[in-house]
Write an enzyme that holds these catalytic residues in place. Structure first.
Site, PDB file in Angstrom:
ATOM      1  N   ARG A 263      -4.802  -9.222  -9.372  1.00  0.00           N
ATOM      2  CA  ARG A 263      -4.041  -8.988  -8.175  1.00  0.00           C
ATOM      3  C   ARG A 263      -4.894  -8.457  -7.031  1.00  0.00           C
ATOM      4  O   ARG A 263      -4.627  -8.692  -5.875  1.00  0.00           O
ATOM      5  CB  ARG A 263      -2.981  -7.982  -8.596  1.00  0.00           C
ATOM      6  CG  ARG A 263      -2.168  -7.445  -7.521  1.00  0.00           C
ATOM      7  CD  ARG A 263      -1.079  -6.578  -8.106  1.00  0.00           C
ATOM      8  NE  ARG A 263      -0.460  -5.929  -6.970  1.00  0.00           N
ATOM      9  CZ  ARG A 263       0.733  -5.428  -6.957  1.00  0.00           C
ATOM     10  NH1 ARG A 263       1.453  -5.458  -8.033  1.00  0.00           N
ATOM     11  NH2 ARG A 263       1.214  -4.885  -5.890  1.00  0.00           N
TER      12      ARG A 263
ATOM     13  N   CYS B  57      -2.194   3.966  -4.984  1.00  0.00           N
ATOM     14  CA  CYS B  57      -2.782   2.897  -4.182  1.00  0.00           C
ATOM     15  C   CYS B  57      -3.830   3.434  -3.232  1.00  0.00           C
ATOM     16  O   CYS B  57      -3.612   4.456  -2.579  1.00  0.00           O
ATOM     17  CB  CYS B  57      -1.747   2.270  -3.255  1.00  0.00           C
ATOM     18  SG  CYS B  57      -0.531   1.347  -4.105  1.00  0.00           S
TER      19      CYS B  57
ATOM     20  N   GLY C 247       0.735  -1.268   0.000  1.00  0.00           N
ATOM     21  CA  GLY C 247       0.000   0.000   0.000  1.00  0.00           C
ATOM     22  C   GLY C 247       0.763   1.316   0.000  1.00  0.00           C
ATOM     23  O   GLY C 247       0.152   2.345   0.250  1.00  0.00           O
TER      24      GLY C 247
HETATM   25  P1  XMP Z   1       4.553   4.239  -7.171  1.00  0.00           P
HETATM   26  O1  XMP Z   1       4.421   4.956  -5.869  1.00  0.00           O
HETATM   27  O2  XMP Z   1       5.967   4.130  -7.644  1.00  0.00           O
HETATM   28  O3  XMP Z   1       4.016   2.765  -6.885  1.00  0.00           O
HETATM   29  O4  XMP Z   1       3.668   4.875  -8.216  1.00  0.00           O
HETATM   30  C1  XMP Z   1       4.007   1.739  -7.838  1.00  0.00           C
HETATM   31  C2  XMP Z   1       3.586   0.427  -7.193  1.00  0.00           C
HETATM   32  O5  XMP Z   1       2.256   0.498  -6.692  1.00  0.00           O
HETATM   33  C3  XMP Z   1       1.679  -0.808  -6.648  1.00  0.00           C
HETATM   34  N1  XMP Z   1       0.363  -0.753  -7.278  1.00  0.00           N
HETATM   35  C4  XMP Z   1      -0.797  -0.702  -6.598  1.00  0.00           C
HETATM   36  N2  XMP Z   1      -1.049  -0.767  -5.286  1.00  0.00           N
HETATM   37  N3  XMP Z   1      -3.367  -0.553  -5.727  1.00  0.00           N
HETATM   38  C5  XMP Z   1      -2.344  -0.716  -4.847  1.00  0.00           C
HETATM   39  O6  XMP Z   1      -2.609  -0.782  -3.643  1.00  0.00           O
HETATM   40  C6  XMP Z   1      -3.193  -0.491  -7.080  1.00  0.00           C
HETATM   41  O7  XMP Z   1      -4.136  -0.332  -7.845  1.00  0.00           O
HETATM   42  C7  XMP Z   1      -1.830  -0.580  -7.533  1.00  0.00           C
HETATM   43  N4  XMP Z   1      -1.270  -0.593  -8.778  1.00  0.00           N
HETATM   44  C8  XMP Z   1       0.073  -0.682  -8.567  1.00  0.00           C
HETATM   45  C9  XMP Z   1       2.624  -1.727  -7.383  1.00  0.00           C
HETATM   46  O8  XMP Z   1       3.343  -2.470  -6.406  1.00  0.00           O
HETATM   47  C10 XMP Z   1       3.516  -0.759  -8.143  1.00  0.00           C
HETATM   48  O9  XMP Z   1       4.771  -1.309  -8.455  1.00  0.00           O
END
Ligand code: XMP
Length: 490
Positions: free
Chosen positions: A404, A308, A303
């Protein structure tokens, strides 16, 4: 049983803004700091950076760009298996010295020059070996050979127009020898042939020069660019396909890898593939303990990501610096690399994650605004943006992603754990990486560490108050010119 109020004796968990690196005695100039690292047990990178497996971040173009700069792109899994195989192949052949036969565009002697001209344009090549029915090389045809025919408006056969004195080489040719041949004969491509003059490949000047420009690239044992691929925890077939297509690292991609069914399936996948298998995401010591005996790497992040909403929606999560440190405590005992995934806004966050025990970092939003990310540039109120969305957002789930985040089959009533957003357009990946890596090296300079392992060992954190945090950002001024590595609204 314990009184409930005991639950309120809670441990503290920290994230990026809660800590800073203590400045220490140093003889290390930042640009001398070595940032090479390991992303999984058997895969080394020149820079400790990965691009996220998200449909607005990593497809083949991003993966090629990342590997050329020494990092690793992880292809998202919101595409069918055939498409994934094609993208892996695209990365693998991007900087190959010898383009293999099946990827070489060839012409037939009886084709017309008009026809070949159109074909070369369509395939995006500027010349082609001419081969007979048995694939023997008869000549080579290029734009220069064709032009005079097109100018006088005649469309003769290729056999008339081609250069029939072809310089060829055998399969074991080195880049240096090939280049020498090209200079000596003033040519730009050398067909590679077997003992009977059958075409087996092609070396081009352009290919050799591209390789020279990227001495720092992340390459496999055959000199091809490295690439990662995300697979679902229960997608055994996709995992085998990715492995056979040549992916160097598989990333078992799950929001909560400490799910026992996920762990069982992940373990089985590691036993069927040759590639390294990184498991994620985890965020606790206990999860690391459950996976460390079979995973080739552990990816951390419950998270923290910019898009997220997992923590708000589910009420569960772990602030990222503590999560990384807990997992690294366990992983380091087993010599398993750790990747910190999500929440990194600045180069300072990235190097803090390494200090907390990570070997590499994965970023989504940082790269989503670059040219290499999928999607086009949009303009709003005169400013340029690109789309960036969580893989658990409604949009990503509707277009096939989001397993996921527990998407129900045929269920339109998603419970999303991510949002859809726009991120400022930031230009080339190379310039973003230059800022990111340069900032991380600067952190290593302040700590006096020459390498990532030394930095992990030597660095110390101090706790920052909210007043200390405010002090750390520009304050009491109005910023007049935007810095390339700092944006006040982040
Ligand atoms: P940043 O902060 O670099 O994060 O933009 C990228 C990472 O976020 C995760 N990710 C998600 N986590 N809901 C979540 O809780 C989502 O919809 C989601 N999509 C991506 C993932 O680990 C990514 O590498």
């Amino acid at each position: 049983s314990e009184p409930f109020s005991e639950k309120l004796r809670v441990p503290e968990a920290l994230t990026f803004d809660d800590v800073l690196l203590r400045p220490m005695e140093s003889r290390v100039e930042p640009d001398a700091a070595d940032v090479s690292t390991r992303v999984s047990t058997n895969v080394e990178l020149q820079i400790p950076i990965l691009s996220a497996a998200m449909d607005t971040v990593t497809e083949a173009e991003m993966a090629i760009g990342m590997a050329r700069e020494g990092g690793l792109g992880v292809l998202h899994r919101s595409m069918d298996t055939a498409e994934m195989e094609a993208q892996i192949a695209q990365v693998k052949r991007a900087d190959e010295l010898v383009i293999r036969r099946e990827n070489v565009v060839t012409a037939a002697p009886e084709q017309t020059v008009n026809d070949v001209d159109a074909m070369m344009e369509h395939e995006g090549v500027s010349g082609a070996p001419v081969v007979d029915d048995e694939d023997r090389v008869l000549g080579i045809i290029s734009g220069t050979d064709i032009r005079p025919y097109l100018e006088v408006g005649e469309s003769d056969e290729v056999r008339e127009a081609m250069t029939d004195e072809v310089v060829t080489a055998s399969e074991d040719v080195s880049a240096r020898d090939a280049l020498e041949l090209m200079y000596d004969h003033k040519i730009e491509r050398v067909p590679i042939v077997d003992d009977e003059e059958h075409l087996v490949g092609l070396v081009t000047m352009q290919g050799i020069l591209a390789r020279r420009e990227n001495e720092n690239a992340a390459r496999d044992a055959d000199g091809r660019l490295r690439v990662g691929a995300a697979v679902g925890p229960f997608e055994d077939e996709r995992a085998v396909a990715a492995d056979e297509a040549g992916a160097d690292v598989l990333f078992i991609d799950c929001a909560h890898a400490h799910n026992l069914n996920v762990l069982d399936s992940a373990r089985a996948i590691t036993e069927t593939v040759d590639a390294d298998v990184v498991l994620g995401n985890v965020g606790t010591r206990a999860a690391a303990e459950a996976a460390v005996d079979f995973a080739d790497g552990l990816k951390v992040g419950i998270g923290p990501g910019s898009i997220c909403t997992t923590r708000v929606v589910s009420g569960a999560g772990m602030p990222q610096i503590t999560a990384v440190a807990e997992v690294a405590d366990v992983a380091s005992q087993h010599d398993v690399p750790v990747i910190a995934d999500g929440g990194i806004r600045y180069s300072g966050d990235a190097i803090k994650a390494i200090a907390a025990g990570a070997d590499a970092v994965m970023l989504g939003s940082y790269f989503a605004g670059t040219d290499e990310a999928p999607g086009r540039v949009i303009t709003m109120n005169g400013k340029k943006y690109k789309q960036y969305r969580g893989m658990g957002s409604v949009g990503a789930m509707q277009s096939g992603g989001g397993e996921r985040y527990l998407k129900e089959e045929n269920d339109e009533e998603y419970v999303p754990e991510g949002v859809e957003a726009a991120t400022p357009y930031t230009g080339t990946l190379a310039s973003e990486l230059h800022q990111l890596v340069g900032g991380m090296q600067s952190g290593m300079g302040y700590v006096g560490a020459e390498s990532i392992p030394e930095f992990k060992e030597r660095s110390e954190f101090i706790r920052v108050s909210s007043a200390g945090q405010t002090e750390g950002h520009p304050h009491d001024v109005m910023i007049t010119d935007e810095a390339p590595n700092y944006s006040p609204n982040e």
